[in-house]
Write a protein that holds these residues in place. Structure first.
Motif, mmCIF file in Angstrom:
data_model
loop_
_atom_site.group_PDB
_atom_site.id
_atom_site.type_symbol
_atom_site.label_atom_id
_atom_site.label_comp_id
_atom_site.label_asym_id
_atom_site.label_seq_id
_atom_site.Cartn_x
_atom_site.Cartn_y
_atom_site.Cartn_z
ATOM 1 N N LEU A 731 0.885 -1.160 0.000
ATOM 2 C CA LEU A 731 0.000 0.000 0.000
ATOM 3 C C LEU A 731 0.910 1.192 0.000
ATOM 4 O O LEU A 731 1.573 1.477 0.973
ATOM 5 N N THR A 732 0.954 1.834 -1.100
ATOM 6 C CA THR A 732 1.968 2.878 -1.179
ATOM 7 C C THR A 732 1.379 4.236 -0.891
ATOM 8 O O THR A 732 0.230 4.514 -1.192
ATOM 9 N N MET A 733 2.194 5.031 -0.296
ATOM 10 C CA MET A 733 1.785 6.397 -0.044
ATOM 11 C C MET A 733 2.767 7.274 -0.780
ATOM 12 O O MET A 733 3.957 7.203 -0.565
ATOM 13 N N SER A 734 2.251 8.053 -1.655
ATOM 14 C CA SER A 734 3.179 8.861 -2.442
ATOM 15 C C SER A 734 3.037 10.324 -2.088
ATOM 16 O O SER A 734 1.988 10.770 -1.653
ATOM 17 N N LEU A 735 4.090 11.029 -2.248
ATOM 18 C CA LEU A 735 4.057 12.444 -1.960
ATOM 19 C C LEU A 735 3.926 13.177 -3.281
ATOM 20 O O LEU A 735 4.896 13.329 -4.012
ATOM 21 N N ARG A 741 -0.699 18.167 0.769
ATOM 22 C CA ARG A 741 -0.836 17.110 1.749
ATOM 23 C C ARG A 741 0.455 16.326 1.819
ATOM 24 O O ARG A 741 1.068 16.028 0.828
ATOM 25 N N ALA A 742 0.824 15.951 2.978
ATOM 26 C CA ALA A 742 2.071 15.212 3.095
ATOM 27 C C ALA A 742 1.877 13.745 2.788
ATOM 28 O O ALA A 742 2.761 13.086 2.309
ATOM 29 N N TYR A 743 0.730 13.213 3.094
ATOM 30 C CA TYR A 743 0.520 11.793 2.861
ATOM 31 C C TYR A 743 -0.724 11.601 2.018
ATOM 32 O O TYR A 743 -1.703 12.275 2.221
ATOM 33 N N THR A 745 -2.765 8.265 -0.221
ATOM 34 C CA THR A 745 -2.647 6.959 -0.874
ATOM 35 C C THR A 745 -2.823 7.139 -2.351
ATOM 36 O O THR A 745 -3.684 7.877 -2.812
ATOM 37 N N ASP A 750 -5.478 1.891 -5.204
ATOM 38 C CA ASP A 750 -6.530 1.706 -4.207
ATOM 39 C C ASP A 750 -7.420 0.526 -4.503
ATOM 40 O O ASP A 750 -7.454 -0.461 -3.796
ATOM 41 N N GLN A 754 -7.561 -3.245 -2.776
ATOM 42 C CA GLN A 754 -8.649 -3.622 -1.898
ATOM 43 C C GLN A 754 -9.382 -4.824 -2.434
ATOM 44 O O GLN A 754 -9.839 -5.673 -1.685
#
Lengths: 782, 201
Positions: A731-735, A741-743, A745, A750, A754
């Protein structure tokens, strides 16, 4: 202090119910009075009968009394219960009238009720019982409120702001006391009111200072009562509230000091120094006594694993003993109580059962709530009861001086404090702090026990100030907060991410401080934590829990809460294992945006054959029987069926859920929906691969905003399966470079992730349907 | 080093003060500390940090030290890691922990908040690709719990997973939206020259 919004139709009934209650009580109380006088009359008659010797005994043989009234024996408990009942009914009544409770804070309403009741009593009996005697107040009414505050004190903000709080509490109160006392003396000397009976210039400087010290203390009860309803941000709340708690030491010392001086008649420099020393002793002594009892309580709770029922009792008893012990030595009882609660809490909570924790919470809230209500009502009654000496000059000047002193004190202190604070206090903050300095019942009780000749006028002035602060300031603070747009408390639940980052920041800041090379705030906190973990926890916490770091403890608590919520709302994974999921209404629930009326048709239910249905019913029935049998065998001492007592909760909830499921099954034939054939291959694979027939409601988009509420992720199965899934890409969180926003998904991953999870979980998860509540009252057809 | 007080501040210090927002006195104190850590050198290396004894107990020691050498913390456009840093870069990293001043516009406050969050993000993102994966997060939780011994990988994994799911569940996927980072991620920088209590070694 929740306000239940009564539905429209019932508000009328509710209002009349409350009025009826009040009327009933008033009648009861009146009856009370008349019965008492009746009793007195009959007893005197009997006396006169007995007076005449022997001869009359034979002639007047009394018949056997079938019905009699003997009130004296039960009078005290009876009256107490009546008062508490009145208080509780009033509380009930106010919350049934939401409009009123939004405008007027509860404390005002309660004082008004007190005035009313006092008035009724005065009319009925021509004299009012002195209900707010200082003994009742200090020994019975005040401790529950303070213990409730101390036990649930948010330690982190309190300790972070301790410097500011102490400045306000100590220096601020001293300033207030001397300012008000001194200037009131000046006013008394100057003002010569020809029309008043009292000669103000008689009042010496010492009584004035004593008066000043009584009236200058901010009252925790009033602050709690008003601030609870306005929901301001945590910082302001803890500042004003902390100040109101800690200024007790100052008040105690000043009070005794000035009383002593009044007795002895003269003041010397030695006395002043002794006063200072006494202050330190009172404050620190109180805290030490409290901490001592707190450690005792923590130690005791280590051994209570076999007698869970009396765990809450230990908490209450040790705290009360701490309070009383401090009072014995003239130390600050309030500080002792706060210290006891704050010290014992982390250790006790690690040791006691979940149920005891709930019990403690509810009992404390209940007692403190009732106490508070009673205090305000008694304030009203006592106002009617006392004789008052009205002297307008004295009264108005007192009120004005109190306000002025408070404002000057806060502004001046903030100027000094801001030099030392990292996060400065703004003008808005200062205003709220100054405006929130409410006086309350403690000032009244202290005034009540004065032995001065000017007691009456002082008492009148105290009551005036209390009424002014509670009514005027209490009522207007809420609109002012809105007007000034003061930051409010955000109600978000403490999330695991915040907890992780709180710990992370702690370590990070400690590390940076070490690199910078000075021993700062974080360094000492870290040292204390290490000491705590190494030595103290081992002694005070039973067994394995002593090694459990706080993050894990927090996580376990959160998981348990979630699990209980899940089970309560009808989902859950602990059904009979032969039917992993066919039986259940477990499906992936899309976020509920739809109106409640359309709910039944939206429930995507699995399609079952008749045979399966029968099997399911059979299983449900056997499960129900099993739980019924288990529930019958328990005794008062264990109150627990299984050795693992959380299972007991689960059983009850499971039983309820079974009944619901049975009912749902009956309804199934009416509500079956054909699952929409999903275009996406993963979805159709999901359908065929396992028995878990999970469907999304018809009409959902292809990549839905699916909320997955998994079975508790701490179960090893789901974690392992999850591993399989997320290893490839996670589950990656990209900037994103341009967003603020700092975080975030990443969107495209997504849906795919899921749905993959969907495939791998044999228990697709509960249906967390917030709108449904199956009350116990709902008739479940069998 | 007793002569430091009397010498006038070098020109670089003025520039640095403007760039990072520290006062001249604070820069002087930090410069002294820099010299102490680097043994008189002009650059700091990783080994110099390992000499600080009180850092030993810190579970995220490695990440903290790495953060000093992460070029992305020096300026937004840099990439990669350095092996040595000079005083200016040291100051820039330290300036992330400066408390916000009381008179600030909302815009400035938002910027500061973003800076601090970016710093933490860079600390979590160990491989520097701009993404925090579940593995990174798990590693973080494991480190945080590493001082507690045998409670193990299972629980720390579970916690990290739960945390990730929480993010997935929040509206708008904001991780720390309510976390007042600008008021929490601050330390007090000394203005006066207090002899540092913790010696090296």
């Amino acid at each position: 202090m929740f306000s239940r919004m009564a539905p429209r139709g019932r508000s009328g009934l509710g209002r009349s119910l409350a009025e009826l209650g009040l009327l009933l009580l008033a009648i009861l109380v009146l009856l009370d009075g008349t019965v008492l006088s009746l009793e007195a009359a009959t007893s005197s008659e009997i006396d006169t009968h007995e007076g005449k010797p022997g001869t009359h005994k034979n002639t007047s043989k009394k018949s056997f009394p079938v019905l009699g009234i003997k009130y004296d024996d039960v009078s005290v408990p009876f009256e107490i219960s009546l008062w508490v009942l009145l208080a509780s009914l009033m509380k009930l009544g106010f919350h049934l009238i939401p409009r009123l409770s939004n405008v007027v804070p509860e404390s005002c309403l309660l004082i008004s009720v007190g005035l009313l009741v006092g008035g009724i009593l005065k009319l009925a009996r021509d004299e009012v019982p002195p209900v707010l005697s200082d003994r009742i107040f200090f020994l019975c009414l005040l401790p529950p409120i303070i213990l409730d505050a101390g036990y649930f004190l948010p330690i982190r903000p309190f300790v972070e702001n301790i410097g500011t709080i102490l400045m306000f509490a100590v220096v601020g109160t001293l300033w207030n006391a001397f300012f008000v006392g001194g200037l009131i003396y000046a006013v008394c000397q100057i003002a010569q009111d020809k029309y008043s009976e009292i000669d103000l210039s008689n009042i010496g400087i010492l009584p004035c200072l004593l008066f000043g010290s009584i009236i200058s203390a901010v009252d925790p009860v009033a602050v709690l009562a008003v601030f609870e309803e306005i929901h301001i941000n945590e910082l302001l709340h803890i500042l004003v509230f902390g100040e109101s708690l800690l200024n007790d030491a100052v008040t105690v010392v000043l009070y005794h000091l000035f009383e002593e001086f009044m007795e002895s008649g003269s003041v010397s420099a030695v006395d002043a120094i002794l006063g200072l020393v006494s202050f330190l002793i009172v404050a620190l002594g109180g805290v030490l006594v409290g901490a001592f009892y707190g450690i005792l309580a923590a130690f005791t709770s280590r051994f209570t694993s076999h007698t869970r029922v009396i765990e809450p009792l230990f908490v209450f008893l040790y705290s009360y003993m701490a309070y009383l012990s401090a009072e014995v030595f003239h130390l600050s009882g309030i500080m002792s109580l706060i210290a006891c609660g704050a010290v014992m809490r982390p250790y006790v909570e690690a040791n006691i059962s979940h149920k005891s924790h709930t019990t403690i919470k509810y009992f404390l809230k209940m007692w403190s709530s009732v106490s508070e209500t009673l205090i305000f009502i008694f304030l009203g009654v006592a106002t009617v009861e006392g004789e008052h000496h009205w002297n307008w000059v004295f009264l108005t000047s007192t009120v004005v001086l109190c306000l002025v002193a408070r404002v000057i004190g806060v502004v001046g202190l903030t100027y000094i404090i801001n030099k030392f604070r990292i996060v400065k206090l703004t003008t808005k903050d200062q205003f709220i702090i100054a405006y929130g300095g409410l006086r309350g019942a403690i000032a009244f009780s202290l005034g009540f026990i004065l032995h001065s000749e000017h007691k009456k006028i002082f008492l009148t002035a105290i009551i005036t100030v209390i009424f002014f602060t509670v009514f005027v300031q209490g009522m207007t603070i809420k609109p002012l907060v809105e007007l000034l747009a003061v930051k409010k408390k955000h109600e978000a639940k403490r999330s695991i991410n915040e907890e992780i980052h709180t710990r992370f920041l702690d370590h990070l800041l400690t590390g940076i401080e070490d690199i910078c090379g000075h021993y700062g705030h974080h360094h000492w906190k870290n040292k204390l934590n290490r000491f705590n973990k190494k030595y103290v926890k081992k002694i005070l916490i039973a067994g394995d829990r002593s090694k459990e770091p706080q993050l894990i403890a927090f996580y376990h608590k959160l998981e348990m809460k979630n699990a209980i919520q899940m089970v309560e709302s009808g989902g859950g994974s602990k059904l009979n294992s032969t039917f992993p999921s066919t039986v259940s209404m477990q499906n992936i629930q899309p976020k509920i945006h739809s109106p409640p009326s359309a709910r039944p048709s939206e429930r995507a239910l699995p399609q079952l054959t008749k045979g399966r249905e029968e099997e399911i019913r059979q299983i449900l029935r056997t499960n129900l029987q099993k739980t019924r049998q288990r529930l019958q065998s328990y005794n008062r001492h264990t109150l627990v069926v299984d050795p693992d007592e959380e299972g007991f909760d689960d059983l009850i909830l499971k039983k309820r859920r079974m009944m619901e499921l049975d009912w749902k099954l009956k309804q199934m034939t009416n509500y079956l929906t054909v699952p929409r054939s999903q275009g996406s291959p993963t979805m159709s694979r999901a359908r065929m691969a396992s028995d878990s027939q999970a469907y999304v409601k018809p009409g959902a988009e292809n990549v839905p905003t699916i909320k997955i509420d998994l079975a508790s992720p701490q179960s090893p199965d789901s974690v392992r399966l999850l591993d399989e899934v997320v290893q490839d890409q996670g589950l990656t969180m990209s900037l994103p470079s341009s967003s603020s926003r700092a975080y975030k998904t990443s969107g495209k991953d997504d849906g795919r992730d899921q749905q993959k999870l969907l495939r791998c979980l044999s228990d697709p998860g509960p249906d967390v349907d917030d709108d449904e509540d199956y009350d116990d009252d709902e008739p479940v057809p069998t | 080093m007793g002569a430091l007080k009397s010498t006038p501040a070098p020109i670089e210090h003025h520039d640095l003060s403007e760039k990072t927002g520290f006062s001249l006195r604070q820069i002087r104190v930090l410069h002294k500390r820099f010299k102490q850590l680097s043994d008189g050198d002009d650059v700091l290396r990783r080994e110099d940090f390992l000499g600080i004894s009180s850092l030993k107990y810190n579970p995220i020691r490695k990440e903290i030290i790495e953060a000093f050498f992460n070029r992305r913390n020096f300026s937004p456009s840099c990439e990669g890691r350095a092996n040595e840093i000079d005083f200016e870069e040291f100051l820039v990293v330290m300036s992330h922990f400066k408390p916000p001043c009381s008179k600030m516009t909302d815009e400035q406050r938002k910027n500061i908040r973003r800076e601090k969050l970016k710093f933490i993000f860079n600390m979590h993102d160990s491989d520097g690709d701009g993404l925090i994966t579940l593995e990174d997060y798990r590693h973080l939780v494991e480190e945080l719990l590493s001082r507690s011994g045998a409670l193990g990988k299972e629980t720390s994994r579970a916690i990290a997973d739960a945390a990730m799911f929480e993010v997935a569940r929040t509206v708008g996927h904001r991780l720390l939206s309510n976390f007042d980072i600008e008021s929490r991620m601050n330390i007090r920088f000394l203005k006066t020259d207090v002899i540092p209590g913790c010696r090296l070694g």
